[in-house]
Motif scaffolding. Structure first.
Motif, PDB file in Angstrom:
ATOM      1  N   ARG A  29       0.827  -1.211   0.000  1.00  0.00           N
ATOM      2  CA  ARG A  29       0.000   0.000   0.000  1.00  0.00           C
ATOM      3  C   ARG A  29       0.863   1.264   0.000  1.00  0.00           C
ATOM      4  NH1 ARG A  29      -5.019  -1.789  -1.457  1.00  0.00           N
ATOM      5  NH2 ARG A  29      -5.568  -3.646  -0.240  1.00  0.00           N
ATOM      6  N   TYR A  30       1.868   1.305   0.837  1.00  0.00           N
ATOM      7  CA  TYR A  30       2.745   2.470   0.849  1.00  0.00           C
ATOM      8  C   TYR A  30       4.067   2.069   1.495  1.00  0.00           C
ATOM      9  CZ  TYR A  30       1.158   2.928   5.709  1.00  0.00           C
ATOM     10  OH  TYR A  30       0.861   2.690   7.029  1.00  0.00           O
ATOM     11  N   GLY A  39       1.177  -3.055   3.671  1.00  0.00           N
ATOM     12  CA  GLY A  39       0.235  -3.511   2.656  1.00  0.00           C
ATOM     13  C   GLY A  39      -0.726  -4.523   3.220  1.00  0.00           C
ATOM     14  N   SER A  40      -1.308  -5.307   2.326  1.00  0.00           N
ATOM     15  CA  SER A  40      -2.301  -6.319   2.689  1.00  0.00           C
ATOM     16  C   SER A  40      -1.811  -7.687   2.252  1.00  0.00           C
ATOM     17  CB  SER A  40      -3.649  -6.013   2.024  1.00  0.00           C
ATOM     18  OG  SER A  40      -4.136  -4.753   2.450  1.00  0.00           O
ATOM     19  N   ASP A  80      -9.429   3.035  -3.057  1.00  0.00           N
ATOM     20  CA  ASP A  80      -9.258   1.644  -2.614  1.00  0.00           C
ATOM     21  C   ASP A  80      -8.829   1.587  -1.150  1.00  0.00           C
ATOM     22  OD1 ASP A  80      -9.915   0.715  -5.105  1.00  0.00           O
ATOM     23  OD2 ASP A  80      -7.825   0.602  -5.801  1.00  0.00           O
ATOM     24  N   GLU A  81      -7.948   2.542  -0.781  1.00  0.00           N
ATOM     25  CA  GLU A  81      -7.502   2.565   0.603  1.00  0.00           C
ATOM     26  C   GLU A  81      -8.635   2.981   1.524  1.00  0.00           C
ATOM     27  OE1 GLU A  81      -3.783   4.307   3.294  1.00  0.00           O
ATOM     28  OE2 GLU A  81      -4.050   4.966   1.223  1.00  0.00           O
TER      29      GLU A  81
END
Length: 669
Positions: A29-30, A39-40, A80-81
């Motif tokens: 994610r970042y 992230g995921s 999305d986030e």
């Protein structure tokens, strides 16, 4: 010990059990300026239901961060986030309402995670040794060393575990104050262990603790995975060698590991690439024999009946206490005595392991594993602290066929502080010599004659009938000669000066009496201080009788007649003559009888001649002078010799009364 937040370990375990060792998908994610990525992670194809962050929050194992909440109010948030944050908040709300996990107002207390021990590592080992404990592999330092968390009833205990029986290439990096060390195939071996063991549920069996590691919590043990034993896999895959020092801790020994190692050497892969040593265990030759002599604390002589020869062997892979070390010298004597008591005169099984060539001042020797009634002589010595175990290179196959048992025995002796491991010096016992001279021997003989049979140990045999004895009760050594018999003189070491059957007589005495417990009867002493008497190998077995029956000795008449066992000795010699054994192989009874009759006849003739000479009158004519006539039948005579007669006449003339001077005032009456 670490102070963890409540339910932190439970949350980690929830995540570990679901994703450790499994194939997952992830989305970054970042990324922070420090390089950490966020992230995921997904454990399935559904990007909503299989998102592990949502599952954690939903089960109350985590909560949404304030940073994420604040992002919803920002205009530049990614759609999305933002959708992910909304789903996280919904999951958190569900956990709050259901009071799951961290939202439970009265949660069960967590077990603490400990890195130290309440008492000490030794006490911890004594409590859990040999038990299979549930554990998780937290870190793999190298392929054979790892950090493990043990799941105990009241706590999670962190320990450092070294795999028993194996040693993988070292990997040491980023350790403050120490240089990096990465041995060949070390990183590859560690990686293969990590993909199989890291963060996995395993069972750990603690076997022991390296010496000097009681303070830092390092243990030696076995890791059991659902797929098998990782140590065996490392050895068979040529990622590790068998480690002798830790093999002693293996329950059941390291025989299986050594077999796997030999197969790996034959493949010559990874750490064995370029290996040129022996790749298979050489077949051992085994035979049955009888121990006839204990040379030292690690060397014995056996009688090989198949070869009809005496053979000397050094016990494989052990070293007796050093005579040069004052603290160990006494244990050398004790080791020799322990072997003597265990196996002298008994049947044994000899397994020849290897041949040790001559080196410097040491002669060539055959090395063997010898067992007496199932007891390994080497292991018996090592277990009682009367010998040490030699260490070898990994590629050196010249070792005992029972090497692992020796290592286990040594660990037992060290643990129980036996013998040379006790730290207690033992001096050599010095015995007095009763045969130092005849005067000293006479001071003992009366007492020993009155004592009847006295228990002794035969220390040495220099001839068939000449022994060196030791009386343990009195700590006395002496020279002893069998009474009533004469044995042929034994040859010297170079084979010179020996009489026929002298070597056979010595061999008989060596095989039947050497270093045995015997009883002796004292009959007298000789002029050099040696004692004379009888040796009884058992209650009814006389050594001299055995020599006579085998034709290896003859009766010494004068000495035998003075012995109370004279009839026994004469009967044994008669039996040997009848059976024509030994020196009587060419004995002919008729010829001997004829010679005896002839000798008796010659003796009778000699006696008769002597008697006749004594009865015949002796007539001799001599020239004499009568010096005085006492009576018609009695006179004094002088044997006449011309020189003596002249001298006598002169003397008589000088002594004549007529020539004596008269006193001046003499007047006859």
């Amino acid at each position: 010990n670490m102070a963890d937040e409540p339910l932190s370990l439970e949350s980690r375990e929830f995540l570990r059990r679901r994703i450790a060792g499994k194939v997952v998908k992830f989305v970054v994610r970042y990324k922070t300026p420090s390089g950490r990525e966020y992230g995921s992670v997904y454990i399935g194809p559904n990007l909503i239901e299989d998102d592990m962050s949502i599952k954690l929050v939903h089960e109350g194992r985590a909560k949404v961060t304030d940073q994420a909440r604040n992002k919803l109010n920002r205009s530049d948030v990614n759609p999305d986030e933002a959708d992910l944050i909304d789903r996280l908040l919904d999951a958190e709300q569900s956990a709050r309402e259901s009071k799951r996990g961290i939202w439970d107002p009265s949660p069960q207390p967590s077990r603490p995670r400990l890195t130290a021990f309440d008492d000490d590592a030794s006490t911890f080992l004594a409590k859990h040794k040999g038990r299979e404990l549930r554990a998780t592999v937290e870190q793999v330092r190298d392929a054979s060393t790892m950090r493990v968390m043990l799941h105990l009833p009241n706590a999670h205990q962190m320990i450092t575990l070294m795999l028993a029986g194996v040693k993988a290439p070292m990997v040491r990096t980023n350790v403050p104050g120490q240089a990096d060390i990465v041995e060949p195939f070390g990183e590859e071996a560690r990686f293969n262990v990590e993909i199989r063991m890291l963060q996995q549920d395993v069972k750990v069996r603690l076997e022991g603790m390296p010496q000097g590691n009681a303070a830092n919590g390092s243990f030696v043990g076995t890791v059991i995975h659902s797929a098998g034993n990782i140590a065996e896999w490392l050895v068979s895959s040529s990622f590790a060698k068998v480690a002798d020092w830790s093999a002693v801790y293996l329950e059941g020994g390291a025989a299986h590991l050594r077999q796997l190692e030999r197969a790996a050497k034959a493949n010559r892969m990874r750490i064995w690439k370029g290996f040129t040593g022996q790749t298979s265990q050489a077949p051992s030759k085994t035979f049955e024999a009888t121990v006839i002599r204990i040379v030292s604390g690690d060397t014995v002589v056996v009688y090989d009946e198949a070869r009809d020869a005496d053979r000397e062997f050094q016990l494989s892979s052990i070293r007796q206490p050093r005579m040069s070390d004052p603290d160990q010298a006494g244990y050398t004597e004790k080791a020799r005595e322990s072997l003597r008591r265990l196996c002298i005169g008994k049947p044994v099984t000899v397994t020849i392991d290897f041949h040790k060539p001559a080196h410097e001042n040491f002669r060539a020797r055959d090395c063997a594993t010898i067992k007496c009634k199932g007891t390994d002589l080497g292991a018996h010595l090592v277990k009682n602290g009367l010998a040490g175990v030699l260490r070898y290179r990994a590629d050196d196959g010249d070792r005992s066929s029972n090497y692992d048992e020796l290592l286990v025995a040594e660990a037992h002796a060290q643990e129980n502080k036996q013998g040379i491991h006790s730290g207690k010096p033992k001096a050599v016992t010095k015995a007095s010599d009763a045969s130092e001279n005849a005067t000293r021997a006479r001071s003992f003989i009366s007492h020993w004659q009155r004592s009847g049979r006295i228990p002794c140990v035969v220390e040495h045999a220099s001839a068939g009938s000449r022994l060196r004895l030791y009386i343990p009760k009195e700590n006395v050594k002496l020279t002893f000669v069998l009474g009533g018999v004469r044995c042929p003189r034994a040859p010297r070491k170079d084979g010179a000066d020996g009489e026929p059957l002298g070597a056979d007589a010595l061999a008989y005495t060596t095989r039947h009496a050497m270093q045995r417990n015997v009883e002796v009867e004292f009959e007298g002493i000789d002029k050099s201080g040696g004692f004379i008497g009888s040796v009884w190998l058992s209650k009814d077995v006389n050594l001299a009788e055995g020599l006579l029956e085998q034709g290896l000795a003859s009766v010494h008449g004068m000495s035998a007649d003075q012995s109370q066992h004279a009839n026994l000795l004469y009967a044994a010699e008669c039996n040997a003559k009848t059976e024509k054994r030994g020196m009587w192989a060419e004995f002919n009874a008729d010829e001997e009888a004829r010679k005896a009759d002839e000798k008796a006849k010659q003796e009778q003739e000699r006696l008769a001649s002597t008697k006749a000479d004594q009865l015949k009158p002796r007539i001799e004519f001599l020239d004499v002078m009568v010096s005085e006539l006492v009576s018609p039948m009695s006179m004094f005579i002088q044997i006449a010799k011309q020189s003596k007669v002249a001298e006598l006449e002169t003397m008589m003339a000088d002594l004549a009364v007529s020539q004596m001077p008269k006193p001046a005032d003499f007047a006859p009456k």
